[in-house]
Design an enzyme around this catalytic site. Structure first.
Site, short mmCIF file in Angstrom:
data_model
loop_
_atom_site.label_atom_id
_atom_site.label_comp_id
_atom_site.label_asym_id
_atom_site.label_seq_id
_atom_site.Cartn_x
_atom_site.Cartn_y
_atom_site.Cartn_z
N CYS A 1 39.49 52.68 39.98
CA CYS A 1 38.26 53.43 39.75
C CYS A 1 38.20 53.99 38.31
CB CYS A 1 38.09 54.52 40.79
SG CYS A 1 36.38 55.12 40.92
N HIS B 1 38.11 51.05 45.72
CA HIS B 1 39.22 51.83 46.26
C HIS B 1 39.97 51.04 47.33
CE1 HIS B 1 38.66 55.91 44.52
NE2 HIS B 1 37.46 55.43 44.29
N GLU C 1 42.82 51.59 48.62
CA GLU C 1 43.53 52.47 49.56
C GLU C 1 42.64 52.94 50.70
OE1 GLU C 1 41.12 55.34 47.46
OE2 GLU C 1 42.22 53.59 46.78
#
Length: 372
Positions: A264, A348, A350
């Site tokens: 990001c 993202h 994760e």
């Protein structure tokens, strides 16, 4: 209690107070996720922003202490259509309203979020004020116009940790995605906290990494003298172009040859460190359902996104390869250095909405660290 949302273009939405009483201001944006509102509220990348949830009912499953993404709520304010009065979830610690009040978050409900989202898509994100109680809307519009713009804002200093620390994973992670693989040995990662989500740390731990987290202003030499296996640059808020100190650190780390990974804001910082430019998107990408194409394989990933700036591909040097593209608007979603072990993604991994679509990126980082 009544509440009002006033935008800088003069538009006013009336609704009901859904959190703490008071007044707050920030850049009004929208998120298209159907779930994950607690993760949104506590994501440091939303610092300085009032978030509109486009799903019509928010709060159904309450809030859970284990699901926060940072030290506390990070959003400037919260906008929803309908607030659930109950928390239908065995894990819940309380209702969304109770949480917003306890965290002193000014929020508004009973707003036509469809109309607001259409306005933000056509006109672009804009500054706004939420106020509860008896207010004068015209005065709130003027206050919104006086708020600072997101362009030129260094918000990283407001959300980064104050001291380095070694991450200790939770005793159990029953709801985490099983990693594709763990390291062949314990790998040491030095991570820059630009506004990092806790789940990034959880994912590194799940993949067999020991992580030391450093404040954003820490000189790169301090990290490198610990001889980490890899260096990570996290997500975060604000305008990447003004982060001279972070960009300089990224350039030093890249030139050192240590495997480096960015997510990001970290992705945008890498672009700037490598000589490219960034620009502000009209209304950004925020949600858990954005399709991204990996160019090398043609694979489509369903991704979680939260950003308002992007890297300009026309300004990239020849040694930088674009690895991923957003299928909504063609913007750059991933970069790779062709001569150094450096790569990054705008989305993202994760957050795992796929949920396994992007887990290979952590394995890719492990591969680079183990090769070195």
């Amino acid at each position: 209690m009544d509440a009002v949302l006033a935008l800088e273009n003069g538009t006013v939405f009336r609704g009901k107070a859904a959190g703490a009483a008071g007044e707050t201001g920030g850049e009004v944006v929208f998120n298209t996720s159907m779930t994950g509102y607690q993760e949104v509220l506590t994501d440091p990348s939303y610092a300085g922003q009032i978030v509109t949830m486009t799903a019509p009912e928010i709060g159904n499953y309450g809030v859970t202490a284990a699901d926060v993404e940072s030290r506390g709520v990070q959003v400037a304010g919260f906008i929803i259509r309908e607030q659930s009065a109950i928390a239908s979830n065995w894990r819940a610690d309380g209702t969304l309203r109770e949480y917003l009040v306890a965290q002193n978050v000014v929020a508004i409900s009973d707003v036509d979020t469809r109309a607001l989202t259409r306005l933000l898509r056509s006109s672009g994100v804009m500054r706004g004020i939420i106020a509860t109680g008896r207010v004068v809307p015209e005065e709130l519009v003027e206050k919104a116009r006086a708020l600072p713009n997101m362009e030129g804002a260094d918000l990283v200093r407001t959300v980064t940790c104050q001291e380095p620390f070694v991450y200790t994973p939770p005793a159990d992670d029953d709801f985490g995605v099983v990693p594709s693989r763990a390291g062949k040995r314990r790998l040491r990662v030095a991570a820059y906290d630009l506004g990092m989500k806790y789940n990034i740390l959880r994912r590194f731990a799940a993949h067999g990494c020991d992580v030391t987290v450093y404040p954003a202003g820490t000189p790169a030499a301090t990290l490198l003298e610990t001889k980490p296996d890899g260096v990570f640059f996290s997500n975060g808020p604000g305008d990447p172009a003004v982060l001279d100190y972070v960009i300089a650190n990224a350039r030093t780390v890249i030139e050192s040859g240590v495997p480096t990974f960015g997510i990001c804001l970290g992705h945008q910082v890498f672009g700037l460190a490598l000589g490219a430019r960034t620009y502000k998107l009209k209304f950004g990408h925020r949600g858990g359902n954005h399709p991204v194409k990996e160019l090398r394989t043609g694979k489509i990933e369903i991704t979680s996104q939260n950003h308002g700036f992007a890297v300009d591909p026309a300004t990239l040097p020849p040694e930088i390869e674009v690895t991923h593209l957003n299928l909504y608007d063609g913007t750059v979603e991933g970069l790779r250095h062709t001569n150094r072990p450096v790569f990054c993604v705008q989305y993202h991994p994760e957050a795992a909405p796929g949920p396994h679509d992007a887990d290979y990126l952590f394995a890719q980082f492990l591969d680079a660290m183990e090769r070195r």
